[in-house]
Design a protein around this motif. Structure first.
Motif, PDB file in Angstrom:
ATOM      1  N   ILE A 100      37.091  15.175  43.004  1.00 44.48           N
ATOM      2  CA  ILE A 100      36.544  14.092  43.822  1.00 44.48           C
ATOM      3  C   ILE A 100      35.570  13.244  43.008  1.00 44.48           C
ATOM      4  N   ALA A 101      34.752  13.846  42.189  1.00 41.64           N
ATOM      5  CA  ALA A 101      33.722  13.112  41.455  1.00 41.64           C
ATOM      6  C   ALA A 101      34.306  12.103  40.472  1.00 41.64           C
ATOM      7  N   LEU A 102      35.399  12.433  39.835  1.00 42.90           N
ATOM      8  CA  LEU A 102      35.959  11.544  38.827  1.00 42.90           C
ATOM      9  C   LEU A 102      36.473  10.262  39.464  1.00 42.90           C
ATOM     10  N   GLY A 103      36.001   9.139  38.961  1.00 39.76           N
ATOM     11  CA  GLY A 103      36.439   7.844  39.452  1.00 39.76           C
ATOM     12  C   GLY A 103      35.617   7.281  40.597  1.00 39.76           C
ATOM     13  N   ASN A 104      34.777   8.076  41.225  1.00 34.98           N
ATOM     14  CA  ASN A 104      33.915   7.573  42.285  1.00 34.98           C
ATOM     15  C   ASN A 104      32.652   6.990  41.661  1.00 34.98           C
ATOM     16  N   ARG A 105      31.894   6.243  42.433  1.00 31.39           N
ATOM     17  CA  ARG A 105      30.755   5.524  41.870  1.00 31.39           C
ATOM     18  C   ARG A 105      29.559   5.572  42.807  1.00 31.39           C
ATOM     19  N   VAL A 106      28.398   5.901  42.248  1.00 25.01           N
ATOM     20  CA  VAL A 106      27.132   5.865  42.984  1.00 25.01           C
ATOM     21  C   VAL A 106      26.525   4.490  42.759  1.00 25.01           C
ATOM     22  N   ILE A 107      26.005   3.876  43.812  1.00 27.04           N
ATOM     23  CA  ILE A 107      25.450   2.531  43.717  1.00 27.04           C
ATOM     24  C   ILE A 107      24.134   2.485  44.483  1.00 27.04           C
ATOM     25  N   VAL A 108      23.125   1.859  43.883  1.00 26.45           N
ATOM     26  CA  VAL A 108      21.843   1.637  44.558  1.00 26.45           C
ATOM     27  C   VAL A 108      21.648   0.133  44.679  1.00 26.45           C
ATOM     28  N   SER A 109      21.302  -0.312  45.885  1.00 26.36           N
ATOM     29  CA  SER A 109      21.085  -1.737  46.141  1.00 26.36           C
ATOM     30  C   SER A 109      19.953  -1.907  47.137  1.00 26.36           C
ATOM     31  N   ASP A 110      19.307  -3.069  47.062  1.00 20.52           N
ATOM     32  CA  ASP A 110      18.280  -3.398  48.053  1.00 20.52           C
ATOM     33  C   ASP A 110      18.714  -4.574  48.923  1.00 20.52           C
ATOM     34  N   ASP A 111      19.953  -4.984  48.814  1.00 20.48           N
ATOM     35  CA  ASP A 111      20.497  -6.105  49.571  1.00 20.48           C
ATOM     36  C   ASP A 111      21.122  -5.584  50.866  1.00 20.48           C
ATOM     37  N   PRO A 112      20.612  -6.005  52.033  1.00 16.63           N
ATOM     38  CA  PRO A 112      21.177  -5.510  53.291  1.00 16.63           C
ATOM     39  C   PRO A 112      22.621  -5.967  53.522  1.00 16.63           C
ATOM     40  N   THR A 113      23.062  -7.018  52.832  1.00 13.41           N
ATOM     41  CA  THR A 113      24.438  -7.499  52.992  1.00 13.41           C
ATOM     42  C   THR A 113      25.384  -6.889  51.954  1.00 13.41           C
ATOM     43  N   LEU A 155      21.605  -0.392  40.310  1.00 19.37           N
ATOM     44  CA  LEU A 155      22.005   0.720  39.457  1.00 19.37           C
ATOM     45  C   LEU A 155      23.372   1.209  39.900  1.00 19.37           C
ATOM     46  N   THR A 156      24.183   1.605  38.953  1.00 19.19           N
ATOM     47  CA  THR A 156      25.461   2.221  39.263  1.00 19.19           C
ATOM     48  C   THR A 156      25.702   3.370  38.295  1.00 19.19           C
ATOM     49  N   CYS A 157      26.369   4.391  38.779  1.00 17.89           N
ATOM     50  CA  CYS A 157      26.594   5.588  37.980  1.00 17.89           C
ATOM     51  C   CYS A 157      27.970   6.149  38.287  1.00 17.89           C
ATOM     52  N   LYS A 158      28.651   6.638  37.259  1.00 19.03           N
ATOM     53  CA  LYS A 158      29.912   7.343  37.447  1.00 19.03           C
ATOM     54  C   LYS A 158      30.023   8.424  36.382  1.00 19.03           C
ATOM     55  N   VAL A 159      30.906   9.367  36.597  1.00 19.11           N
ATOM     56  CA  VAL A 159      31.139  10.451  35.636  1.00 19.11           C
ATOM     57  C   VAL A 159      32.613  10.471  35.264  1.00 19.11           C
ATOM     58  N   GLU A 160      32.881  10.900  34.040  1.00 21.67           N
ATOM     59  CA  GLU A 160      34.254  11.007  33.548  1.00 21.67           C
ATOM     60  C   GLU A 160      34.357  12.188  32.608  1.00 21.67           C
ATOM     61  N   ILE A 161      35.565  12.649  32.432  1.00 19.59           N
ATOM     62  CA  ILE A 161      35.844  13.677  31.425  1.00 19.59           C
ATOM     63  C   ILE A 161      36.950  13.116  30.547  1.00 19.59           C
ATOM     64  N   TYR A 162      36.594  12.767  29.351  1.00 16.30           N
ATOM     65  CA  TYR A 162      37.583  12.386  28.349  1.00 16.30           C
ATOM     66  C   TYR A 162      36.927  12.450  26.989  1.00 16.30           C
ATOM     67  N   LYS A 168      32.173  20.950  23.696  1.00 16.73           N
ATOM     68  CA  LYS A 168      31.630  20.446  24.961  1.00 16.73           C
ATOM     69  C   LYS A 168      32.644  20.557  26.103  1.00 16.73           C
ATOM     70  N   GLU A 169      33.382  21.652  26.177  1.00  9.39           N
ATOM     71  CA  GLU A 169      34.363  21.815  27.248  1.00  9.39           C
ATOM     72  C   GLU A 169      33.708  21.906  28.618  1.00  9.39           C
ATOM     73  N   ASP A 170      32.470  22.344  28.682  1.00  5.75           N
ATOM     74  CA  ASP A 170      31.790  22.481  29.973  1.00  5.75           C
ATOM     75  C   ASP A 170      30.801  21.335  30.209  1.00  5.75           C
ATOM     76  N   TYR A 171      31.080  20.160  29.634  1.00  5.62           N
ATOM     77  CA  TYR A 171      30.258  18.966  29.813  1.00  5.62           C
ATOM     78  C   TYR A 171      31.134  17.839  30.356  1.00  5.62           C
ATOM     79  N   TRP A 172      30.488  16.851  30.944  1.00  4.09           N
ATOM     80  CA  TRP A 172      31.149  15.586  31.208  1.00  4.09           C
ATOM     81  C   TRP A 172      30.201  14.468  30.836  1.00  4.09           C
ATOM     82  N   ILE A 173      30.727  13.262  30.807  1.00 12.22           N
ATOM     83  CA  ILE A 173      29.913  12.137  30.384  1.00 12.22           C
ATOM     84  C   ILE A 173      29.518  11.324  31.618  1.00 12.22           C
ATOM     85  N   GLU A 174      28.239  10.979  31.697  1.00 13.86           N
ATOM     86  CA  GLU A 174      27.737  10.142  32.779  1.00 13.86           C
ATOM     87  C   GLU A 174      27.500   8.749  32.232  1.00 13.86           C
TER      88      GLU A 174
END
Length: 186
Positions: A100-113, A155-162, A168-174
């Motif tokens: 689920i985490a791969l490809g999803n994106r966290v976003i922080v905004s202060d714009d109500p629209t 701010l935006t954040c996502k994680v990937e494994i490639y 670093k088999e037990d790591y991912w990149i943010e």
């Protein structure tokens, strides 16, 4: 303009950054934390928001479009988390599973629209084959992080494994992108 940070994180420490981000957002009433999810069914959105305390703001189901079979996760949606609510767990929702985490994106905004502004951007980025406009309306070169920063995302954040190194088999990149044009926040 925005600054982009890339760093390796141990999978066992996966929730650390989002937990810190949740506490930061909870300190400012004008900030909102959203997660853009790609899931298999609308029911999975319902289950996830119920379990982790989020609110589904909008969704789009691509199962009814031509070539929908090409999309592994045909339902997308934007979920908002009330970071001041102790029952809210955006880190748990984001890292519900590695798949689920791969490809999803966290976003922080202060714009109500923001939820309305971002819907066409995230929809087009996820499934350009579903674009129904004219050739003149079709976006040219499209890079979603640039588009998000242009509408004022903080701010935006996502994680990937490639390209994982052998050790670093037990790591991912943010990937963390911070909007530099918002000097009023620093």
């Amino acid at each position: 303009m925005y600054s982009k940070y890339e760093f390796w994180r141990k999978m066992s420490d996966e929730k650390h950054m989002l937990t810190v981000l949740r506490h930061q957002v909870a300190q400012d009433d004008s900030l909102h934390l959203y997660i853009f999810f790609r899931l298999d069914t609308l029911q999975k959105f319902s289950d996830m928001t119920h379990q982790y305390g989020g609110t589904l703001l909008w969704h789009r189901d691509f199962t009814d479009i031509p070539l929908a079979f090409l999309l592994q996760k045909p339902v997308i949606g934007l979920v908002e988390f009330d970071c001041s609510d102790p029952k809210s767990d955006p880190a748990g929702a984001f890292f519900h599973s590695l798949r689920i985490a791969l490809g999803n994106r966290v976003i922080v905004s202060d714009d109500p629209t923001f939820p309305d502004k971002v819907k066409p951007l995230l929809t087009y980025d996820y499934a350009p084959i579903a674009f129904m406009g004219t050739d003149e309306e079709k976006p040219g070169p499209f890079y979603i992080t640039d588009e998000l920063m242009n509408i004022g995302v903080l701010l935006t954040c996502k994680v990937e494994i490639y390209d994982q190194p052998f050790d670093k088999e037990d790591y991912w990149i943010e990937f963390l992108c911070v909007n530099d044009s918002r000097d009023d926040l620093y």
